[in-house]
Write a protein that holds these residues in place. Structure first.
Motif, PDB file in Angstrom:
ATOM      1  N   MET A 279       0.843  -1.200   0.000  1.00 48.31           N
ATOM      2  CA  MET A 279       0.000   0.000   0.000  1.00 48.31           C
ATOM      3  C   MET A 279       0.875   1.246   0.000  1.00 48.31           C
ATOM      4  SD  MET A 279      -2.939   1.165   2.755  1.00 48.31           S
ATOM      5  CE  MET A 279      -1.737   1.417   4.066  1.00 48.31           C
ATOM      6  N   ASP A 280       0.589   2.165  -0.910  1.00 49.28           N
ATOM      7  CA  ASP A 280       1.347   3.404  -0.970  1.00 49.28           C
ATOM      8  C   ASP A 280       0.947   4.317   0.185  1.00 49.28           C
ATOM      9  OD1 ASP A 280       2.656   2.622  -3.253  1.00 49.28           O
ATOM     10  OD2 ASP A 280       1.200   3.547  -4.607  1.00 49.28           O
ATOM     11  N   ILE A 281       1.951   4.825   0.879  1.00 51.13           N
ATOM     12  CA  ILE A 281       1.697   5.750   1.981  1.00 51.13           C
ATOM     13  C   ILE A 281       1.584   7.157   1.406  1.00 51.13           C
ATOM     14  CG2 ILE A 281       2.597   6.706   4.132  1.00 51.13           C
ATOM     15  CD1 ILE A 281       4.136   4.091   4.507  1.00 51.13           C
ATOM     16  N   PRO A 282       0.493   7.870   1.688  1.00 49.09           N
ATOM     17  CA  PRO A 282       0.350   9.232   1.163  1.00 49.09           C
ATOM     18  C   PRO A 282       1.534  10.109   1.560  1.00 49.09           C
ATOM     19  CG  PRO A 282      -1.702   8.476   2.150  1.00 49.09           C
ATOM     20  CD  PRO A 282      -0.664   7.461   2.501  1.00 49.09           C
ATOM     21  N   LEU A 283       1.891  11.014   0.679  1.00 51.54           N
ATOM     22  CA  LEU A 283       3.034  11.883   0.945  1.00 51.54           C
ATOM     23  C   LEU A 283       2.832  12.696   2.219  1.00 51.54           C
ATOM     24  CD1 LEU A 283       5.771  12.959   0.041  1.00 51.54           C
ATOM     25  CD2 LEU A 283       4.567  14.638  -1.381  1.00 51.54           C
ATOM     26  N   ALA A 284       1.603  13.125   2.471  1.00 52.17           N
ATOM     27  CA  ALA A 284       1.333  13.912   3.677  1.00 52.17           C
ATOM     28  C   ALA A 284       1.699  13.133   4.937  1.00 52.17           C
ATOM     29  CB  ALA A 284      -0.136  14.327   3.719  1.00 52.17           C
ATOM     30  N   GLU A 285       1.494  11.823   4.904  1.00 55.85           N
ATOM     31  CA  GLU A 285       1.852  10.995   6.059  1.00 55.85           C
ATOM     32  C   GLU A 285       3.363  10.809   6.145  1.00 55.85           C
ATOM     33  OE1 GLU A 285       1.369   9.187   9.546  1.00 55.85           O
ATOM     34  OE2 GLU A 285      -0.262  10.110   8.394  1.00 55.85           O
ATOM     35  N   GLN A 286       4.005  10.631   5.004  1.00 52.02           N
ATOM     36  CA  GLN A 286       5.462  10.484   4.994  1.00 52.02           C
ATOM     37  C   GLN A 286       6.157  11.748   5.492  1.00 52.02           C
ATOM     38  OE1 GLN A 286       7.272   8.426   1.509  1.00 52.02           O
ATOM     39  NE2 GLN A 286       5.189   8.435   0.673  1.00 52.02           N
TER      40      GLN A 286
ATOM     41  N   ASN B 216      -2.893  28.938  -3.314  1.00 50.58           N
ATOM     42  CA  ASN B 216      -4.206  28.303  -3.410  1.00 50.58           C
ATOM     43  C   ASN B 216      -4.429  27.192  -2.392  1.00 50.58           C
ATOM     44  OD1 ASN B 216      -5.831  29.334  -5.975  1.00 50.58           O
ATOM     45  ND2 ASN B 216      -3.646  29.356  -6.478  1.00 50.58           N
ATOM     46  N   SER B 217      -3.511  27.066  -1.458  1.00 47.63           N
ATOM     47  CA  SER B 217      -3.674  26.053  -0.410  1.00 47.63           C
ATOM     48  C   SER B 217      -4.524  26.559   0.746  1.00 47.63           C
ATOM     49  CB  SER B 217      -2.303  25.600   0.103  1.00 47.63           C
ATOM     50  OG  SER B 217      -1.590  24.945  -0.920  1.00 47.63           O
ATOM     51  N   ASN B 218      -4.776  27.870   0.766  1.00 47.00           N
ATOM     52  CA  ASN B 218      -5.658  28.469   1.779  1.00 47.00           C
ATOM     53  C   ASN B 218      -5.246  28.131   3.210  1.00 47.00           C
ATOM     54  OD1 ASN B 218      -7.416  29.681  -0.184  1.00 47.00           O
ATOM     55  ND2 ASN B 218      -8.304  27.650  -0.541  1.00 47.00           N
ATOM     56  N   GLY B 219      -3.942  28.146   3.449  1.00 46.33           N
ATOM     57  CA  GLY B 219      -3.460  27.920   4.806  1.00 46.33           C
ATOM     58  C   GLY B 219      -3.546  26.494   5.286  1.00 46.33           C
ATOM     59  N   ASP B 220      -3.758  25.555   4.366  1.00 44.69           N
ATOM     60  CA  ASP B 220      -3.933  24.135   4.699  1.00 44.69           C
ATOM     61  C   ASP B 220      -2.706  23.362   4.222  1.00 44.69           C
ATOM     62  OD1 ASP B 220      -4.603  21.377   4.604  1.00 44.69           O
ATOM     63  OD2 ASP B 220      -6.726  21.827   4.351  1.00 44.69           O
ATOM     64  N   GLY B 221      -1.887  22.901   5.163  1.00 49.01           N
ATOM     65  CA  GLY B 221      -0.662  22.201   4.809  1.00 49.01           C
ATOM     66  C   GLY B 221      -0.908  20.913   4.053  1.00 49.01           C
ATOM     67  N   ARG B 222      -1.952  20.187   4.436  1.00 49.55           N
ATOM     68  CA  ARG B 222      -2.254  18.920   3.766  1.00 49.55           C
ATOM     69  C   ARG B 222      -2.654  19.152   2.311  1.00 49.55           C
ATOM     70  NH1 ARG B 222      -6.188  17.655   6.571  1.00 49.55           N
ATOM     71  NH2 ARG B 222      -5.045  16.764   8.305  1.00 49.55           N
ATOM     72  N   THR B 223      -3.441  20.198   2.084  1.00 47.15           N
ATOM     73  CA  THR B 223      -3.839  20.531   0.713  1.00 47.15           C
ATOM     74  C   THR B 223      -2.614  20.835  -0.142  1.00 47.15           C
ATOM     75  OG1 THR B 223      -6.016  21.371   1.351  1.00 47.15           O
ATOM     76  CG2 THR B 223      -5.095  22.221  -0.695  1.00 47.15           C
ATOM     77  N   ALA B 224      -1.663  21.559   0.421  1.00 50.32           N
ATOM     78  CA  ALA B 224      -0.446  21.909  -0.313  1.00 50.32           C
ATOM     79  C   ALA B 224       0.347  20.660  -0.693  1.00 50.32           C
ATOM     80  CB  ALA B 224       0.413  22.848   0.529  1.00 50.32           C
ATOM     81  N   ILE B 225       0.518  19.753   0.258  1.00 52.22           N
ATOM     82  CA  ILE B 225       1.269  18.519  -0.011  1.00 52.22           C
ATOM     83  C   ILE B 225       0.553  17.674  -1.059  1.00 52.22           C
ATOM     84  CG2 ILE B 225       2.067  16.340   0.988  1.00 52.22           C
ATOM     85  CD1 ILE B 225       2.416  17.882   3.652  1.00 52.22           C
ATOM     86  N   ASN B 226      -0.761  17.561  -0.929  1.00 49.57           N
ATOM     87  CA  ASN B 226      -1.524  16.771  -1.898  1.00 49.57           C
ATOM     88  C   ASN B 226      -1.416  17.356  -3.302  1.00 49.57           C
ATOM     89  OD1 ASN B 226      -2.309  15.071   0.149  1.00 49.57           O
ATOM     90  ND2 ASN B 226      -4.350  15.960   0.392  1.00 49.57           N
ATOM     91  N   ALA B 227      -1.368  18.688  -3.389  1.00 48.14           N
ATOM     92  CA  ALA B 227      -1.248  19.338  -4.695  1.00 48.14           C
ATOM     93  C   ALA B 227       0.102  19.023  -5.335  1.00 48.14           C
ATOM     94  CB  ALA B 227      -1.420  20.850  -4.545  1.00 48.14           C
TER      95      ALA B 227
END
Length: 214
Positions: A1-8, A188-199
């Motif tokens: 299973m691939d670990i999401p980058l945000a978790e890594q 465009n991440s609107n202060g959301d670190g997880r959104t930035a990493i996912n992008a």
């Protein structure tokens, strides 16, 4: 299973943690609690992607406590709370190891479910850390609020998002991220670190060269 980058990329220490300087900066309340190893129950109130879960994990690590995540969204009920409490008592009795119970989306628990935490917060069986995007004064029962410290986590500043994006990009050394594309992600991440990493992760999956068109 691939670990999401945000978790890594999840920070493992206060030095790696980005943002919320009013709480974790030198001499600030959460840093002082951690350094003194005297952590009380608390509720983190703030928007998504501001570090609530990460900070709870770091606190547990620093005080060498068991970290037990518990989520209303996943359907945890009173029976599961009782099981966690029994394990917490056992761990403390056998190993003198405390338990940090992290309750995500605590505002989604009903009154009976929140009541189930109360006696165990009072007697110190668990240190409760709740996380919510809603005002805990309205969504968390008063007895639990009165026994906890409320900390507000703010949306991350652009400089904080830039730090997070830079860390994410380093995971893709064979990719080329154009400056304009990076700035677009940050703004465009609107202060959301997880959104930035996912992008960053999504862009890297689409092309080796990331421009505004990707």
């Amino acid at each position: 299973m691939d670990i999401p980058l945000a978790e890594q990329l999840r920070p493992q220490s206060l030095d790696e943690f980005v943002g919320q300087e009013h709480l974790v900066g030198k001499g600030k309340p959460i840093r002082r609690m951690i350094e003194n190893k005297k952590v009380i129950s608390m509720v983190f109130w703030g928007p998504p992607g501001t570090g609530k879960t990460t900070l709870a994990r770091i606190i547990a690590k620093y005080i060498e406590a068991n970290f037990v995540p518990f989520s209303a969204v996943a359907g945890g009920g009173v029976a599961e709370v009782r099981k966690i409490i029994a394990e917490a008592k056992n761990n403390y009795g056998l190993f003198q190891k405390t338990t940090v119970l992290f309750v995500d989306e605590i505002h989604r628990f009903n009154k009976a479910q929140q009541d189930a935490f109360l006696p165990h917060v009072e007697d110190g069986t668990i240190t409760l850390i709740g996380a919510t995007t809603e005002n805990p004064g309205f969504e968390v029962i008063a007895p639990l609020v009165s026994r906890s410290q409320i900390y507000i986590l703010n949306s991350l500043e652009e400089k904080d998002i830039a730090t997070i994006v830079d860390r994410a990009i380093k995971f893709f050394p064979k990719h080329k991220f154009e400056k304009e594309a990076v700035e677009h992600i940050i703004k465009n991440s609107n202060g959301d670190g997880r959104t930035a990493i996912n992008a960053v992760e999504l862009a890297a999956s689409l092309s080796k060269k990331i421009t505004l068109k990707v």
